[in-house]
Design a protein around this motif. Structure first.
Motif, PDB file in Angstrom:
ATOM      1  N   GLU A   1      62.610  43.913  40.402  1.00 15.66           N
ATOM      2  CA  GLU A   1      62.220  45.315  40.652  1.00 15.66           C
ATOM      3  C   GLU A   1      60.695  45.441  40.616  1.00 15.66           C
ATOM      4  N   ILE A   2      60.077  44.814  39.622  1.00 21.16           N
ATOM      5  CA  ILE A   2      58.612  44.917  39.486  1.00 21.16           C
ATOM      6  C   ILE A   2      57.910  44.137  40.603  1.00 21.16           C
ATOM      7  N   MET A   3      58.453  42.969  40.930  1.00 19.73           N
ATOM      8  CA  MET A   3      57.813  42.118  41.943  1.00 19.73           C
ATOM      9  C   MET A   3      57.987  42.684  43.355  1.00 19.73           C
ATOM     10  N   PHE A   4      59.171  43.180  43.667  1.00 18.59           N
ATOM     11  CA  PHE A   4      59.430  43.683  45.020  1.00 18.59           C
ATOM     12  C   PHE A   4      58.725  45.021  45.258  1.00 18.59           C
ATOM     13  N   SER A   5      58.583  45.829  44.196  1.00 20.11           N
ATOM     14  CA  SER A   5      57.926  47.141  44.373  1.00 20.11           C
ATOM     15  C   SER A   5      56.412  46.993  44.320  1.00 20.11           C
ATOM     16  N   GLY A   6      55.927  45.980  43.593  1.00 20.45           N
ATOM     17  CA  GLY A   6      54.481  45.804  43.407  1.00 20.45           C
ATOM     18  C   GLY A   6      53.871  46.943  42.608  1.00 20.45           C
ATOM     19  N   ARG A   7      54.729  47.676  41.882  1.00 20.23           N
ATOM     20  CA  ARG A   7      54.241  48.882  41.204  1.00 20.23           C
ATOM     21  C   ARG A   7      53.467  48.556  39.931  1.00 20.23           C
ATOM     22  N   ASN A   8      52.731  49.559  39.476  1.00 21.60           N
ATOM     23  CA  ASN A   8      52.017  49.419  38.211  1.00 21.60           C
ATOM     24  C   ASN A   8      52.952  49.692  37.039  1.00 21.60           C
ATOM     25  N   VAL A   9      52.797  48.909  35.996  1.00 20.11           N
ATOM     26  CA  VAL A   9      53.515  49.139  34.740  1.00 20.11           C
ATOM     27  C   VAL A   9      52.462  49.527  33.705  1.00 20.11           C
TER      28      VAL A   9
ATOM     29  N   MET B   1      60.500  36.479  35.146  1.00 20.40           N
ATOM     30  CA  MET B   1      61.969  36.416  35.022  1.00 20.40           C
ATOM     31  C   MET B   1      62.377  36.015  33.614  1.00 20.40           C
ATOM     32  N   LYS B   2      61.619  35.082  33.057  1.00 19.08           N
ATOM     33  CA  LYS B   2      61.947  34.609  31.708  1.00 19.08           C
ATOM     34  C   LYS B   2      61.746  35.737  30.678  1.00 19.08           C
ATOM     35  N   ILE B   3      60.686  36.524  30.892  1.00 22.10           N
ATOM     36  CA  ILE B   3      60.379  37.587  29.930  1.00 22.10           C
ATOM     37  C   ILE B   3      61.350  38.758  30.076  1.00 22.10           C
ATOM     38  N   LEU B   4      61.651  39.139  31.325  1.00 23.67           N
ATOM     39  CA  LEU B   4      62.383  40.391  31.562  1.00 23.67           C
ATOM     40  C   LEU B   4      63.816  40.204  32.038  1.00 23.67           C
ATOM     41  N   GLY B   5      64.178  39.005  32.457  1.00 23.80           N
ATOM     42  CA  GLY B   5      65.464  38.828  33.145  1.00 23.80           C
ATOM     43  C   GLY B   5      65.248  39.067  34.635  1.00 23.80           C
ATOM     44  N   GLU B   6      66.183  38.551  35.438  1.00 27.03           N
ATOM     45  CA  GLU B   6      65.998  38.516  36.881  1.00 27.03           C
ATOM     46  C   GLU B   6      65.892  39.907  37.517  1.00 27.03           C
ATOM     47  N   ARG B   7      66.753  40.842  37.087  1.00 29.99           N
ATOM     48  CA  ARG B   7      66.826  42.144  37.779  1.00 29.99           C
ATOM     49  C   ARG B   7      65.527  42.931  37.640  1.00 29.99           C
ATOM     50  N   ARG B   8      65.065  43.101  36.416  1.00 33.40           N
ATOM     51  CA  ARG B   8      63.839  43.899  36.206  1.00 33.40           C
ATOM     52  C   ARG B   8      62.634  43.178  36.811  1.00 33.40           C
ATOM     53  N   ALA B   9      62.614  41.837  36.703  1.00 35.59           N
ATOM     54  CA  ALA B   9      61.489  41.086  37.279  1.00 35.59           C
ATOM     55  C   ALA B   9      61.439  41.310  38.789  1.00 35.59           C
TER      56      ALA B   9
END
Ligand code: COA
Length: 267
Positions: free
Chosen positions: A172-180, A162-170
């Protein structure tokens, strides 16, 4: 007490079964060495990292590279086989150990770079986030796939992402569990740089430290502390640094139009 030499630190940290360590030009390289399990963080690795951090805190270093053994993974996560049977109380202790390790990396008094080659998933991504920067190779893959296992990140990842990306993108990545993948990681600001392969990644990280080693290590250590905390600490650290040897030298050198020669004694 006799002061420990660079060689003592190398020997002590290399003594751990799942870690290897070396130093070149005052920059340490710590390797998580469990390649048959893609360097997954089991209790042994975490305990050894905790032990290594006790040494690293006081090691005479100007920077640290953290990486994983082999070509395939930085760290593919916390060890799922070890986590599976844990009862909530044991899981709490496991998370506390993981958080202690990531907090330990974050608190090191010199800059740290996670060199991510291949998978940095779950606890691996969390470890990488606890370093000051991430340099990635082209084949790097980041993600927090815990939700796919019925879990959540437990080594500080919910907060640091969250600190690195902000709450929304964090989210999105956490809830989807997707690969970046590496290029997206750079676009998002997860990775500072992307390099062709592991050899170039490590060489460039080593080279990057040339931009900081000539600066005051006292000031860098203080900046690290306050960036992790709030304004009260900033005020206190700002005041504390005044009239240290480095501060006297740095300001005098500017006024005398010469290059500063820092001694780098940490407070
Ligand atoms: N915990 C425990 N063991 C792990 C692991 C983990 N997080 N990640 C990989 N391993 C082990 C595998 O079980 C396998 O062991 P084995 O050879 O004894 O069967 C070995 O490492 C190699 O992994 P494998 O899955 O065969 O490699 P792959 O190339 O097919 O897949 C990954 C690579 C990273 C996609 C896959 O290993 C994976 O999804 N790992 C888990 C990632 C994860 O969910 N991490 C978060 C945990 S909270």
């Amino acid at each position: 007490m006799v002061a420990k030499t660079e060689k003592d630190f190398i020997l002590m940290i290399s003594n751990f079964e799942t870690l290897s360590f070396n130093v070149s030009d005052d920059i340490g390289t710590l390797v998580i060495n469990r390649p048959d399990k893609l360097n997954a963080l089991n209790i042994q690795v975490l305990r050894e990292l905790k032990g290594a951090l006790t040494e690293l805190k006081t090691a005479p270093l100007k920077g640290l590279i953290v990486t994983g053994e082999g070509e395939k993974a930085f760290i593919a996560g916390a060890d799922i086989a070890e986590m599976k049977p844990l009862e909530p109380g044991e899981a709490l202790a496991f998370s506390e150990l993981g958080q202690l390790v990531t907090l330990g990396f974050e608190a090191l008094p010199y800059p740290t770079i996670a060199c991510v080659n291949g998978f940095a998933l779950g606890g691996g991504f969390e470890m990488a986030m606890s370093c000051d920067f991430i340099f990635a190779s082209k084949n790097a893959v980041f993600g927090l796939p815990e939700v796919k296992l019925g879990l959540i990140p437990g080594f500080g990842g919910t907060q640091r992402l969250m600190k690195i990306l902000g709450e929304r993108r964090a989210k999105e990545i956490m809830f989807s569990g997707r690969n970046v993948m590496s290029d997206e990681a750079k676009t998002l600001g997860i990775a500072l740089e992307v390099y062709a392969d592991k050899a170039q990644l490590l060489a460039e990280a080593q080279n990057w430290f040339k931009t900081t080693t000539k600066n005051s290590s006292v000031a860098i250590a203080r900046a690290k502390v306050v960036m992790g905390q709030g304004l009260v600490e900033e005020r206190k650290a700002f005041a504390d640094i005044f009239q240290t040897e480095d501060m006297v030298e740095g300001t005098a050198a500017f006024l005398e139009k010469r290059k500063a020669q820092f001694k780098g004694k940490i407070l």
